[in-house]
Enzyme design. Structure first.
Site, PDB file in Angstrom:
ATOM      1  N   ARG A   1      24.244  14.325   9.183  1.00  0.00           N
ATOM      2  CA  ARG A   1      23.058  14.734   8.431  1.00  0.00           C
ATOM      3  C   ARG A   1      23.344  15.985   7.620  1.00  0.00           C
ATOM      4  O   ARG A   1      22.954  16.100   6.466  1.00  0.00           O
ATOM      5  CB  ARG A   1      21.880  14.971   9.386  1.00  0.00           C
ATOM      6  CG  ARG A   1      20.571  14.453   8.854  1.00  0.00           C
ATOM      7  CD  ARG A   1      19.425  14.473   9.833  1.00  0.00           C
ATOM      8  NE  ARG A   1      19.748  14.922  11.152  1.00  0.00           N
ATOM      9  CZ  ARG A   1      20.058  14.102  12.159  1.00  0.00           C
ATOM     10  NH1 ARG A   1      20.045  12.805  12.009  1.00  0.00           N
ATOM     11  NH2 ARG A   1      20.377  14.586  13.344  1.00  0.00           N
TER      12      ARG A   1
ATOM     13  N   ASP B   1      17.952   7.857   7.301  1.00  0.00           N
ATOM     14  CA  ASP B   1      18.204   6.966   8.420  1.00  0.00           C
ATOM     15  C   ASP B   1      19.643   7.182   8.857  1.00  0.00           C
ATOM     16  O   ASP B   1      20.533   7.399   8.025  1.00  0.00           O
ATOM     17  CB  ASP B   1      17.955   5.505   8.033  1.00  0.00           C
ATOM     18  CG  ASP B   1      17.741   4.633   9.277  1.00  0.00           C
ATOM     19  OD1 ASP B   1      17.394   5.189  10.343  1.00  0.00           O
ATOM     20  OD2 ASP B   1      17.916   3.413   9.185  1.00  0.00           O
TER      21      ASP B   1
ATOM     22  N   GLY C   1      19.229  12.258  21.159  1.00  0.00           N
ATOM     23  CA  GLY C   1      19.864  10.954  20.937  1.00  0.00           C
ATOM     24  C   GLY C   1      21.194  10.821  21.669  1.00  0.00           C
ATOM     25  O   GLY C   1      21.303  11.104  22.867  1.00  0.00           O
ATOM     26  N   TYR C   2      22.213  10.435  20.929  1.00  0.00           N
ATOM     27  CA  TYR C   2      23.525  10.172  21.518  1.00  0.00           C
ATOM     28  C   TYR C   2      24.383  11.439  21.616  1.00  0.00           C
ATOM     29  O   TYR C   2      25.576  11.355  21.942  1.00  0.00           O
ATOM     30  CB  TYR C   2      24.274   9.121  20.679  1.00  0.00           C
ATOM     31  CG  TYR C   2      23.584   7.771  20.637  1.00  0.00           C
ATOM     32  CD1 TYR C   2      23.827   6.805  21.618  1.00  0.00           C
ATOM     33  CD2 TYR C   2      22.681   7.451  19.623  1.00  0.00           C
ATOM     34  CE1 TYR C   2      23.204   5.566  21.585  1.00  0.00           C
ATOM     35  CE2 TYR C   2      22.047   6.207  19.579  1.00  0.00           C
ATOM     36  CZ  TYR C   2      22.313   5.274  20.556  1.00  0.00           C
ATOM     37  OH  TYR C   2      21.695   4.053  20.517  1.00  0.00           O
ATOM     38  N   ASP C   3      23.819  12.606  21.324  1.00  0.00           N
ATOM     39  CA  ASP C   3      24.597  13.854  21.300  1.00  0.00           C
ATOM     40  C   ASP C   3      25.439  14.110  22.560  1.00  0.00           C
ATOM     41  O   ASP C   3      26.584  14.553  22.446  1.00  0.00           O
ATOM     42  CB  ASP C   3      23.677  15.062  21.050  1.00  0.00           C
ATOM     43  CG  ASP C   3      23.344  15.231  19.582  1.00  0.00           C
ATOM     44  OD1 ASP C   3      23.948  14.530  18.744  1.00  0.00           O
ATOM     45  OD2 ASP C   3      22.477  16.069  19.260  1.00  0.00           O
TER      46      ASP C   3
ATOM     47  N   LYS D   1      26.589  22.317  14.748  1.00  0.00           N
ATOM     48  CA  LYS D   1      26.298  20.893  14.575  1.00  0.00           C
ATOM     49  C   LYS D   1      25.756  20.631  13.166  1.00  0.00           C
ATOM     50  O   LYS D   1      26.192  19.703  12.489  1.00  0.00           O
ATOM     51  CB  LYS D   1      25.291  20.399  15.627  1.00  0.00           C
ATOM     52  CG  LYS D   1      25.008  18.914  15.451  1.00  0.00           C
ATOM     53  CD  LYS D   1      23.869  18.351  16.278  1.00  0.00           C
ATOM     54  CE  LYS D   1      23.532  16.951  15.788  1.00  0.00           C
ATOM     55  NZ  LYS D   1      22.330  16.370  16.359  1.00  0.00           N
TER      56      LYS D   1
HETATM   57  P1  IMP Z   1      16.968   7.809  12.897  1.00  0.00           P
HETATM   58  O1  IMP Z   1      16.383   6.457  12.617  1.00  0.00           O
HETATM   59  O2  IMP Z   1      17.596   8.426  11.741  1.00  0.00           O
HETATM   60  O3  IMP Z   1      16.020   8.701  13.607  1.00  0.00           O
HETATM   61  O4  IMP Z   1      18.171   7.597  13.903  1.00  0.00           O
HETATM   62  C1  IMP Z   1      18.303   6.458  14.695  1.00  0.00           C
HETATM   63  C2  IMP Z   1      18.811   6.821  16.073  1.00  0.00           C
HETATM   64  O5  IMP Z   1      20.114   7.375  15.932  1.00  0.00           O
HETATM   65  C3  IMP Z   1      17.989   7.864  16.809  1.00  0.00           C
HETATM   66  O6  IMP Z   1      16.998   7.269  17.591  1.00  0.00           O
HETATM   67  C4  IMP Z   1      19.007   8.538  17.671  1.00  0.00           C
HETATM   68  O7  IMP Z   1      19.160   7.814  18.865  1.00  0.00           O
HETATM   69  C5  IMP Z   1      20.272   8.404  16.878  1.00  0.00           C
HETATM   70  N1  IMP Z   1      20.584   9.668  16.155  1.00  0.00           N
HETATM   71  C6  IMP Z   1      20.242   9.998  14.892  1.00  0.00           C
HETATM   72  N2  IMP Z   1      20.729  11.208  14.577  1.00  0.00           N
HETATM   73  C7  IMP Z   1      21.395  11.639  15.677  1.00  0.00           C
HETATM   74  C8  IMP Z   1      22.105  12.836  15.979  1.00  0.00           C
HETATM   75  O8  IMP Z   1      22.249  13.775  15.179  1.00  0.00           O
HETATM   76  N3  IMP Z   1      22.642  12.903  17.213  1.00  0.00           N
HETATM   77  C9  IMP Z   1      22.533  11.918  18.134  1.00  0.00           C
HETATM   78  N4  IMP Z   1      21.861  10.800  17.912  1.00  0.00           N
HETATM   79  C10 IMP Z   1      21.300  10.655  16.684  1.00  0.00           C
END
Ligand code: IMP
Length: 194
Positions: free
Chosen positions: A181, A70, A153-155, A175
């Site tokens: 991650r 997460d 996502g927020y990249d 990246k």
């Molecule tokens: P998740 O629950 O781990 O999938 O992440 C929650 C949210 O964080 C996702 O819906 C993305 O909006 C954001 N997120 C997670 N990892 C990344 C990343 O590597 N880059 C940009 N946004 C991310």
């Protein structure tokens, strides 16, 4: 080759992890390979809680070593929000774009020097005998507007410290090396290699 199942159907995440783990002799499977797996609700109020919940469920269902992760975007000017709620920052079932729009809106009046933020990932690894968690943090800042088309996502609005490009502009390989991650996975692979 060791097989590990990632508790996710997110193709972006699976691809990213698959290429990293291959170098360590790990074959990554995912929830896409086990259609009977249910979607695990991320309803805990910490990243650790959600990562563990997902990994435990997949291990119980498949009997194979399982990974759950997460990630949260923790913005300094928002006292660490959206954090564990990053996926549903703008509401339930929203797009990445809607979350980015909301973030830019909330930070509209915030000066460049105060736009620090970090991505934080927890990776949980669950097997029959052990449970471990690994943390990765990537510091950077939130730009005023989107730049780049890669990533997810927020990249497009996150510029990692010591880089002039956003995550959406950097090569996936770079990246993966410097990201939250990537760092959590580095700790996992160091552990697996022991
Ligand atoms: P998740 O629950 O781990 O999938 O992440 C929650 C949210 O964080 C996702 O819906 C993305 O909006 C954001 N997120 C997670 N990892 C990344 C990343 O590597 N880059 C940009 N946004 C991310």
């Amino acid at each position: 080759m060791k097989t590990i199942v990632l508790a996710s159907r997110n193709v972006d995440k699976i691809e990213e992890l698959c290429s990293t783990l291959k170098d360590f002799g790990v074959e990554l499977k995912s929830a896409l390979d086990f259609p009977e797996l249910k979607e695990v609700e991320e309803d805990k109020n910490t990243l650790e809680g959600n990562a563990l919940k997902k990994a435990r469920y997949v291990f119980q269902q498949t009997g194979l070593p399982a990974l759950g992760d997460d990630t949260g975007l923790e913005v300094d000017a928002l006292d660490g929000r959206p954090g564990v709620y990053s996926a549903r920052y703008a509401g339930e079932d929203v797009t990445y774009q809607q979350n980015v729009d909301k973030l830019l809106e909330e930070l509209a009046g915030v000066a460049p020097k105060d736009r620090g933020a970090q991505f934080r990932t927890i990776v949980a690894f669950v097997t029959e005998n052990e449970t471990h968690t690994f943390e990765g943090v990537c510091r950077g800042r939130i730009l005023r507007e989107e730049k780049g088309t890669g990533g997810f996502g927020y990249d497009p609005v996150f510029q990692p410290a010591e880089y002039e490009q956003t995550f959406a502009e950097l090569d996936a390989e770079i990246k993966n090396k410097i990201s939250h991650r990537g760092k959590a996975i580095e700790k996992l692979t160091a552990f697996l290699g022991k």
